[in-house]
Design a protein around this motif. Structure first.
Motif, PDB file in Angstrom:
ATOM      1  N   TRP A 183      11.897 -13.852   1.769  1.00 56.28           N
ATOM      2  CA  TRP A 183      10.589 -13.814   1.112  1.00 56.28           C
ATOM      3  C   TRP A 183      10.047 -12.391   1.219  1.00 56.28           C
ATOM      4  O   TRP A 183      10.453 -11.620   2.091  1.00 56.28           O
ATOM      5  CB  TRP A 183       9.620 -14.809   1.749  1.00 56.28           C
ATOM      6  CG  TRP A 183       9.150 -14.403   3.122  1.00 56.28           C
ATOM      7  CD1 TRP A 183       8.143 -13.528   3.446  1.00 56.28           C
ATOM      8  CD2 TRP A 183       9.691 -14.840   4.374  1.00 56.28           C
ATOM      9  NE1 TRP A 183       8.025 -13.398   4.815  1.00 56.28           N
ATOM     10  CE2 TRP A 183       8.964 -14.193   5.408  1.00 56.28           C
ATOM     11  CE3 TRP A 183      10.716 -15.728   4.730  1.00 56.28           C
ATOM     12  CZ2 TRP A 183       9.233 -14.400   6.759  1.00 56.28           C
ATOM     13  CZ3 TRP A 183      10.980 -15.919   6.069  1.00 56.28           C
ATOM     14  CH2 TRP A 183      10.250 -15.263   7.067  1.00 56.28           C
ATOM     15  N   GLY A 184       9.107 -12.058   0.344  1.00 55.48           N
ATOM     16  CA  GLY A 184       8.485 -10.743   0.424  1.00 55.48           C
ATOM     17  C   GLY A 184       7.965 -10.258  -0.907  1.00 55.48           C
ATOM     18  O   GLY A 184       8.168 -10.898  -1.950  1.00 55.48           O
ATOM     19  N   GLY A 185       7.266  -9.133  -0.878  1.00 56.78           N
ATOM     20  CA  GLY A 185       6.757  -8.504  -2.079  1.00 56.78           C
ATOM     21  C   GLY A 185       7.798  -7.595  -2.717  1.00 56.78           C
ATOM     22  O   GLY A 185       8.920  -7.460  -2.226  1.00 56.78           O
ATOM     23  N   GLN A 186       7.418  -6.929  -3.802  1.00 58.22           N
ATOM     24  CA  GLN A 186       8.366  -6.128  -4.569  1.00 58.22           C
ATOM     25  C   GLN A 186       8.963  -4.971  -3.789  1.00 58.22           C
ATOM     26  O   GLN A 186      10.174  -4.713  -3.903  1.00 58.22           O
ATOM     27  CB  GLN A 186       7.704  -5.615  -5.851  1.00 58.22           C
ATOM     28  CG  GLN A 186       8.709  -5.127  -6.886  1.00 58.22           C
ATOM     29  CD  GLN A 186       9.722  -6.213  -7.261  1.00 58.22           C
ATOM     30  OE1 GLN A 186       9.367  -7.347  -7.524  1.00 58.22           O
ATOM     31  NE2 GLN A 186      11.001  -5.855  -7.256  1.00 58.22           N
ATOM     32  N   PRO A 187       8.174  -4.231  -2.963  1.00 59.30           N
ATOM     33  CA  PRO A 187       8.815  -3.156  -2.190  1.00 59.30           C
ATOM     34  C   PRO A 187       9.946  -3.655  -1.294  1.00 59.30           C
ATOM     35  O   PRO A 187      10.997  -3.027  -1.202  1.00 59.30           O
ATOM     36  CB  PRO A 187       7.654  -2.585  -1.361  1.00 59.30           C
ATOM     37  CG  PRO A 187       6.436  -2.875  -2.168  1.00 59.30           C
ATOM     38  CD  PRO A 187       6.707  -4.212  -2.795  1.00 59.30           C
ATOM     39  N   ARG A 188       9.742  -4.806  -0.636  1.00 67.17           N
ATOM     40  CA  ARG A 188      10.795  -5.375   0.206  1.00 67.17           C
ATOM     41  C   ARG A 188      12.005  -5.777  -0.629  1.00 67.17           C
ATOM     42  O   ARG A 188      13.152  -5.519  -0.252  1.00 67.17           O
ATOM     43  CB  ARG A 188      10.275  -6.579   0.986  1.00 67.17           C
ATOM     44  CG  ARG A 188      11.347  -7.266   1.831  1.00 67.17           C
ATOM     45  CD  ARG A 188      10.810  -8.442   2.613  1.00 67.17           C
ATOM     46  NE  ARG A 188       9.848  -7.990   3.622  1.00 67.17           N
ATOM     47  CZ  ARG A 188       9.119  -8.817   4.365  1.00 67.17           C
ATOM     48  NH1 ARG A 188       9.236 -10.125   4.191  1.00 67.17           N
ATOM     49  NH2 ARG A 188       8.282  -8.340   5.260  1.00 67.17           N
ATOM     50  N   VAL A 195      -7.583  -5.842  -1.763  1.00 67.42           N
ATOM     51  CA  VAL A 195      -7.619  -4.484  -1.225  1.00 67.42           C
ATOM     52  C   VAL A 195      -6.882  -3.526  -2.159  1.00 67.42           C
ATOM     53  O   VAL A 195      -7.343  -2.406  -2.420  1.00 67.42           O
ATOM     54  CB  VAL A 195      -7.026  -4.431   0.198  1.00 67.42           C
ATOM     55  CG1 VAL A 195      -6.836  -2.995   0.660  1.00 67.42           C
ATOM     56  CG2 VAL A 195      -7.936  -5.164   1.174  1.00 67.42           C
ATOM     57  N   VAL A 196      -5.745  -3.949  -2.685  1.00 71.10           N
ATOM     58  CA  VAL A 196      -4.996  -3.122  -3.629  1.00 71.10           C
ATOM     59  C   VAL A 196      -5.836  -2.855  -4.871  1.00 71.10           C
ATOM     60  O   VAL A 196      -5.849  -1.749  -5.414  1.00 71.10           O
ATOM     61  CB  VAL A 196      -3.669  -3.810  -4.008  1.00 71.10           C
ATOM     62  CG1 VAL A 196      -2.977  -3.062  -5.147  1.00 71.10           C
ATOM     63  CG2 VAL A 196      -2.744  -3.886  -2.798  1.00 71.10           C
ATOM     64  N   LYS A 197      -6.583  -3.865  -5.300  1.00 73.12           N
ATOM     65  CA  LYS A 197      -7.392  -3.740  -6.519  1.00 73.12           C
ATOM     66  C   LYS A 197      -8.789  -3.177  -6.254  1.00 73.12           C
ATOM     67  O   LYS A 197      -9.639  -3.185  -7.139  1.00 73.12           O
ATOM     68  CB  LYS A 197      -7.510  -5.108  -7.188  1.00 73.12           C
ATOM     69  CG  LYS A 197      -6.183  -5.647  -7.711  1.00 73.12           C
ATOM     70  CD  LYS A 197      -6.377  -6.939  -8.469  1.00 73.12           C
ATOM     71  CE  LYS A 197      -5.088  -7.383  -9.145  1.00 73.12           C
ATOM     72  NZ  LYS A 197      -5.275  -8.611  -9.952  1.00 73.12           N
ATOM     73  N   GLY A 235       4.265  -1.849   3.124  1.00 80.73           N
ATOM     74  CA  GLY A 235       4.300  -2.358   1.756  1.00 80.73           C
ATOM     75  C   GLY A 235       2.942  -2.276   1.085  1.00 80.73           C
ATOM     76  O   GLY A 235       2.831  -1.921  -0.097  1.00 80.73           O
ATOM     77  N   LEU A 236       1.882  -2.610   1.840  1.00 79.90           N
ATOM     78  CA  LEU A 236       0.522  -2.530   1.301  1.00 79.90           C
ATOM     79  C   LEU A 236       0.178  -1.097   0.932  1.00 79.90           C
ATOM     80  O   LEU A 236      -0.388  -0.826  -0.133  1.00 79.90           O
ATOM     81  CB  LEU A 236      -0.470  -3.065   2.337  1.00 79.90           C
ATOM     82  CG  LEU A 236      -1.948  -3.073   1.916  1.00 79.90           C
ATOM     83  CD1 LEU A 236      -2.191  -4.107   0.837  1.00 79.90           C
ATOM     84  CD2 LEU A 236      -2.846  -3.346   3.127  1.00 79.90           C
ATOM     85  N   GLN A 237       0.530  -0.162   1.807  1.00 75.89           N
ATOM     86  CA  GLN A 237       0.264   1.255   1.560  1.00 75.89           C
ATOM     87  C   GLN A 237       0.981   1.731   0.303  1.00 75.89           C
ATOM     88  O   GLN A 237       0.397   2.437  -0.534  1.00 75.89           O
ATOM     89  CB  GLN A 237       0.715   2.071   2.772  1.00 75.89           C
ATOM     90  CG  GLN A 237       0.629   3.575   2.594  1.00 75.89           C
ATOM     91  CD  GLN A 237      -0.793   4.083   2.639  1.00 75.89           C
ATOM     92  OE1 GLN A 237      -1.520   3.765   3.564  1.00 75.89           O
ATOM     93  NE2 GLN A 237      -1.180   4.869   1.649  1.00 75.89           N
ATOM     94  N   GLN A 238       2.239   1.331   0.151  1.00 70.51           N
ATOM     95  CA  GLN A 238       3.016   1.767  -1.003  1.00 70.51           C
ATOM     96  C   GLN A 238       2.420   1.261  -2.310  1.00 70.51           C
ATOM     97  O   GLN A 238       2.343   2.006  -3.296  1.00 70.51           O
ATOM     98  CB  GLN A 238       4.463   1.279  -0.873  1.00 70.51           C
ATOM     99  CG  GLN A 238       5.253   1.996   0.214  1.00 70.51           C
ATOM    100  CD  GLN A 238       6.634   1.401   0.409  1.00 70.51           C
ATOM    101  OE1 GLN A 238       6.915   0.274   0.000  1.00 70.51           O
ATOM    102  NE2 GLN A 238       7.509   2.146   1.061  1.00 70.51           N
ATOM    103  N   VAL A 239       1.996   0.006  -2.325  1.00 71.73           N
ATOM    104  CA  VAL A 239       1.458  -0.563  -3.557  1.00 71.73           C
ATOM    105  C   VAL A 239       0.054  -0.028  -3.843  1.00 71.73           C
ATOM    106  O   VAL A 239      -0.279   0.290  -4.986  1.00 71.73           O
ATOM    107  CB  VAL A 239       1.447  -2.107  -3.480  1.00 71.73           C
ATOM    108  CG1 VAL A 239       0.798  -2.708  -4.718  1.00 71.73           C
ATOM    109  CG2 VAL A 239       2.869  -2.636  -3.339  1.00 71.73           C
ATOM    110  N   ALA A 240      -0.778   0.089  -2.813  1.00 72.54           N
ATOM    111  CA  ALA A 240      -2.138   0.601  -3.001  1.00 72.54           C
ATOM    112  C   ALA A 240      -2.113   2.079  -3.403  1.00 72.54           C
ATOM    113  O   ALA A 240      -2.963   2.538  -4.170  1.00 72.54           O
ATOM    114  CB  ALA A 240      -2.954   0.412  -1.730  1.00 72.54           C
TER     115      ALA A 240
END
Length: 448
Positions: A63-68, A281-283, A298-303
């Motif tokens: 499981w995970g978001g796109q960066p993972r 937070v990203v938005k 991952g949060l840092q990369q997407v934000a």
């Protein structure tokens, strides 16, 4: 005549050697993994036998978001290049969909060969004979010479190792300093408390933004219980581990009020958050995310803007905090290729070049050699995660045992009553009573 015989034998030898050096496509084999290998002289995961191996296909789920997803696919490609006889088929999803997919696969004895496993589910899958015991593979497939025993044992149930620790993790909040300024603050105080949390959530709601984007109740209520000297589950896993429902009422009273004040999203809003890309937070609709330390990267990369991290509220932070296996790598008991699956796990854990792609996103690496090799290569954000784990090592207490069988049902009860409270359909007092009755009924099934 002797010359003809010698010529025939020579040609036969040449063709025999050529045949031994061809691959399945008819080309000449080269030693794809016998060259420089990985840094520090480590050559984890490579096939150095020099001979042709039978083709193997492994299914791998996480499981995970796109960066993972992106870097995991790169690691898989790297492994396949080192081991051309292995093909790995990826199966990935977000957290909720992952477990919905895994459950019917388990029921049909069709689990993937390699499974990313969570602490909350390892007991359920392990004790039902769905996961292989990895103990025989320690230093016999998985190199643990540079990994502490306490780290290795994180995936143990009794005397069997059902999951190998993928990384070390700790709870924290991740926040946007610029969004925090919208409620008149430059940073979160070092010694903040739950009373401060309530005040900040109210200020955020008044400003039309979220202070936090929701707290998984089974995770953060457990932290709250530990702060108060209690545990979520009893030692034998047959009932809840706390006997004072006022703790439930106090914690969920706070999170309910945060929603009513507009400082935390309603459940219907949260249901629309399907991945990290959708997070408020990203938005720039929220100040903080409450989650595990490895998720910061991952949060840092997407934000794609500066974010900070901070410990959870006190008092008694040290009693509440613990170091947790971020997740495990498990192997299906029904896999026909356990040895090959274990080799990939070893590669993921110990190969330095692979970990240059992973960069601690699944938790701070468990191998001391890998950890040291990565330090000069870390981004400022990754350094923050490594440093936080160092801090947490000195400001935490022993982790609770793995969740008992039935924990998944208890999590669903949490979700049900958490949503009802946040929709203001039930009071925390009523929810505490109902939750205790139903959770204890589920856990009582574990009695011998």
């Amino acid at each position: 005549m002797k010359k003809w015989i010698m010529l025939i034998m020579a040609f036969t030898l040449v063709f025999t050697l050529a045949a031994c050096g061809t691959n399945n496509n008819g080309g000449i084999l080269t030693n794809n993994s016998g060259g420089a290998g990985t840094a520090e002289g480590t050559n984890s995961g490579g096939d150095n036998t020099g001979g042709e191996k039978e083709a193997v296909t492994l299914r791998m789920a996480w499981w995970g978001g796109q960066p993972r997803n992106d870097y995991t696919l790169e690691v898989i490609k790297m492994y396949e290049e080192k081991n051309p006889h292995v093909t790995i088929e990826p199966e990935y999803a977000n957290w909720d969909d992952y477990w919905k997919k895994l459950a019917p696969q388990a029921a049909a004895n069709e689990l993937p060969d390699i499974i990313q496993m969570d602490l909350g589910y390892i007991t359920q899958y392990g004790t039902k004979n769905q996961l292989a015991d990895l103990t025989p593979f320690l230093n016999n497939g998985i190199d643990v010479s540079n990994i502490a025993d306490t780290v290795v044992n994180g995936g143990k149930l009794g005397d069997k190792l059902y999951g190998f620790n993928a990384g070390v993790n700790a709870l924290q909040i991740h926040y946007d300093p610029e969004m925090l300024k919208k409620i008149g603050m430059d940073s979160i105080p070092d010694d903040w408390t739950w009373d401060d949390y309530k005040e900040l959530a109210k200020k955020a709601g008044d400003a039309g933004i979220f202070f936090d984007t929701g707290q998984k109740p089974e995770v953060f209520f457990s932290y709250y219980l530990r702060q108060n000297g209690q545990k979520l589950y009893s030692a034998d896993g047959t009932q809840l581990g706390y006997d004072n429902d006022q703790l439930f009422i106090d914690y969920f009273g706070m999170t309910q009020q945060a929603v009513l004040d507009g400082g935390s999203p309603t459940p219907d809003f949260s249901a629309q958050i399907k991945g990290i890309e959708d997070d408020p937070v990203v938005k720039e609709q929220g100040i903080s995310v409450w989650q595990w330390s490895n998720q910061f990267i991952g949060l840092q990369q997407v934000a794609n803007r500066p974010l900070e991290m901070h410990p959870l509220p006190g008092p008694n932070v040290k009693e509440g905090m613990f170091l947790k296996p971020s997740m495990f790598w498990s192997v299906s008991e029904n896999s026909n290729n356990k040895e090959e699956a274990v080799k990939f796990i070893d590669f993921f854990i110990n190969d330095i070049e692979a970990n240059k792609l992973i960069k601690g996103e699944r938790g701070v690496p468990v191998s001391s050699v890998v950890k040291e090799a990565l330090k000069p290569l870390l981004t400022p954000e990754q350094v923050k995660v490594f440093d936080f784990i160092t801090w947490a090592e000195e400001n935490s207490t022993q982790m609770d045992p793995p969740d008992p069988i039935g924990a998944a049902e208890v999590m669903n009860l949490f979700k049900t009553y958490d949503e009802q409270m946040k929709f203001n359909k039930i009071t925390p007092e009523e929810a505490a009573k109902k939750f205790r009755e139903e959770a204890n009924a589920v856990l009582a099934k574990n009695k011998q």
